[in-house]
Structure formats: C-alpha cells, structure tokens
Design a protein around this motif. Structure first.
Motif, PDB file in Angstrom:
ATOM      1  N   GLY A 119       2.694 -10.845   1.158  1.00 18.12           N
ATOM      2  CA  GLY A 119       1.758 -11.130   0.092  1.00 18.12           C
ATOM      3  C   GLY A 119       0.486 -10.319   0.119  1.00 18.12           C
ATOM      4  N   ARG A 120       0.416  -9.320   0.976  1.00 16.61           N
ATOM      5  CA  ARG A 120      -0.778  -8.476   1.070  1.00 16.61           C
ATOM      6  C   ARG A 120      -0.422  -7.017   0.790  1.00 16.61           C
ATOM      7  NH1 ARG A 120      -5.181 -10.963   3.247  1.00 16.61           N
ATOM      8  NH2 ARG A 120      -4.849 -12.990   4.240  1.00 16.61           N
ATOM      9  N   GLN A 121      -1.425  -6.289   0.290  1.00 13.37           N
ATOM     10  CA  GLN A 121      -1.219  -4.894  -0.053  1.00 13.37           C
ATOM     11  C   GLN A 121      -1.567  -3.989   1.132  1.00 13.37           C
ATOM     12  OE1 GLN A 121       0.119  -3.693  -2.926  1.00 13.37           O
ATOM     13  NE2 GLN A 121       0.470  -5.851  -3.449  1.00 13.37           N
ATOM     14  N   HIS A 122      -0.690  -3.024   1.383  1.00 15.07           N
ATOM     15  CA  HIS A 122      -0.868  -2.064   2.462  1.00 15.07           C
ATOM     16  C   HIS A 122      -0.462  -0.683   1.951  1.00 15.07           C
ATOM     17  CE1 HIS A 122      -0.838  -5.597   5.241  1.00 15.07           C
ATOM     18  NE2 HIS A 122       0.086  -6.026   4.389  1.00 15.07           N
ATOM     19  N   GLY A 123      -0.631   0.290   2.789  1.00 14.30           N
ATOM     20  CA  GLY A 123      -0.168   1.636   2.483  1.00 14.30           C
ATOM     21  C   GLY A 123       0.320   2.316   3.741  1.00 14.30           C
ATOM     22  N   VAL A 124       1.298   3.195   3.610  1.00 16.61           N
ATOM     23  CA  VAL A 124       1.807   3.971   4.739  1.00 16.61           C
ATOM     24  C   VAL A 124       1.913   5.428   4.315  1.00 16.61           C
ATOM     25  CG1 VAL A 124       3.071   2.067   5.823  1.00 16.61           C
ATOM     26  CG2 VAL A 124       4.192   3.477   4.080  1.00 16.61           C
TER      27      VAL A 124
END
Length: 306
Positions: A78-83
């Motif tokens: 439910g959380r936004q991340h980036g890779v």
C-alpha cells in the motif's frame, strides 16, 4: 608525452589522489537517476536512458563514457516506492572505471508534492593499463594491467511539487580506498550533487521553457551547469548550457516514435584545454512509458517525460 597522459597523471595518479572527478553529462536533466537514487519512480513512469559521451574529441586518450540507467515506480504494501539501476563505463586513457549499482527510493506524499528518500548500493571497478605509453616515456607507474573492485554507496533526497523539482544527493559516501601498491593509492572522494528544474508554460501553448541546474562538488572543487531548454509542441526541444570555466553546450532533440526520444549535444570548450581538442559530443537515447496497472492519481512533471 601525450597531452592526455600528463592530464591523467596530474589528476589521478600523483602518489595519493585526494579527489576523484566524476564524469560530466550534457543531458543531466534527462539522467537524474544516475545522480540521485531518490528520484527513482517519482514521475510515475518507467524510464530507460542510454548516454554515450566522447569528451575532448581529437585528444588522444580523452574520456569516453557510456551510461545506462532505468527506473520505475512500484506499489508495495500500500505504499509507493521506486527502484532503478545504473551502469557506467568510463575510459580515460590508460584507466577504465566501471560502475554497477541498484537503487531504491521510498516516496512520501507531502501536500500536493512528493518527497523521496533513496539509497544506492553497487560495485566500482578501476582498471589501469600500465603499458599505455609512448616507447620513449619513462617507466610506467604500474606494470602490465591491474584492477581493483570495491563496494560503493550513495544516498539522496528528492522533492517534486507541480513544475518544480529539487534533489540533493551524495556519491561515494564512505570514501572507499583503492590500494594498487605503496606508490599507487587512490580513493573515491565523497561527491555532492544538487539538481533543480522548473517548467514554465508560455502564453503560446505550443512552447515551454525548462531551466535546469546541477551543482557538483567534492568540497575541494566546485562546478555547475546551468541549462535552458525550449520545448515545442511537447515533442521537439533545443537549448544551451553553460558550465563554469569549462564549456558552452548546444542541445537538440525530439520524441520521434511514440515515447522514444533522441537527443544530441555538442560542447564548445572555453577552458585552457580548448586548444587540444575539437569539442565534446554526446548522444542520448531515452524511452518512457506509463505502467499499465499504475494509478493515474497524480501527475508529476519531469523533463524526462515530456
């Protein structure tokens, strides 16, 4: 002795090198993942960028650099991340530096903007060819070929709100050492980067202005690039960059097929080295697209996704 040999010896192999100069990129505004891991995924699209740079053309052994970066947003618990990841190969005369690193970014909604904290981890490999010399030169500092690989660490923060973006990051945080021999030691000096861009919509809706800046320092030397790009019909751009005491750069590019972009830059030297070369050339290829399952919740403006 070759001009480049003198330059490289003075810069990198003087008993113990106190700083390691990072590669420059004319297309820094399209390549924020390479400078700041916090940027990954913040624009909500999947990006891939390839840059080839031929610096100081005509100067034997002049730097030739290739960088490949990619990043994407992800939703986890439910959380936004980036890779993302970055690969760089940098050839400078008898020296070759190769970097491969993976990046992670955690996104936090702050009002109508996005704040991100990022970290990158990777490997840095330095190879030196001690046989790269003229026959009449003195004995090389290193005999034959040698290389060292070390662990590298970087971190950064990034904030985007509307048409404004701000980034602050650091590379080689722990300043890892490379010990080739008692007479050949160096280390990767900690570097700091500040980036910013702002999109200006003009009265004529066909045109936009995007000023961008990058500041770079290892706390011993300081350099900045100031760029202004003009975008026409969201498809074609052209601009100019000034790098303090070093070069003036002309840029041009276009979105040619779907979301595929191609850009070129030519740097005109204004430093003392201008007499030893015919300028620098850089080519940029980029592709950006929106993930099919991504939520169209908020649009973040980015110069990489025009």
């Amino acid at each position: 002795m070759k001009h480049c040999t003198i330059i490289i010896l003075l810069m990198l192999l003087n008993a113990y090198s106190y700083a390691q100069q990072e590669a420059h990129y004319s297309h820094f505004m399209f390549n924020q993942t390479g400078y700041n891991p916090a940027y990954c995924g913040t624009d909500g699209v999947i990006n891939g960028t390839l840059i080839y740079r031929d610096q100081w053309m005509g100067l034997e052994g002049g730097p030739k650099t290739m960088m490949l970066t990619a990043d994407m947003p992800i939703n986890f618990l439910g959380r936004q991340h980036g890779v993302g990841f970055t690969m760089v190969n940098d050839d400078i005369g008898f020296e070759t530096n190769f970097t491969a690193k993976a990046a992670y970014s955690h996104h936090i909604q702050v009002g109508t903007g996005i704040f991100a904290i990022g970290l990158d981890l990777g490997l840095y490999n330095k190879s030196i060819d001690g046989d790269w010399q003229f026959p009449d030169e003195e004995e090389a500092i290193f005999q034959g070929k040698t290389r060292k690989m070390i662990f590298d660490l970087g971190a950064g923060i990034y904030y985007n709100i509307g048409d404004l973006s701000l980034g602050l990051s650091s590379a080689h945080i722990h300043e890892p050492e490379l010990d080739f021999s008692e007479d050949g030691q160096t280390y990767l000096a900690r570097h700091y980067f500040f980036t910013s861009s702002y999109n200006i919509s003009l009265p004529n809706s066909l045109f936009d202005l995007t000023p961008s800046i990058i500041l770079m320092s290892d706390m011993n030397a300081f350099q900045f690039d100031i760029n202004l790009n003009v975008l026409y019909n969201k498809k074609v751009w052209g601009g100019v960059t000034y790098r303090n005491e070093d070069a003036i750069t002309l840029l041009a590019g276009a979105t040619v097929i779907g979301d595929f972009k191609i850009g070129a830059a030519y740097e005109i030297g204004i430093s003392k080295l201008k007499k030893t070369n015919v300028g620098s050339f850089e080519l940029m290829l980029g592709y950006s697209f929106v993930p099919e399952k991504s939520k169209p919740a908020q649009k973040v403006r980015s110069v990489r996704f025009l």
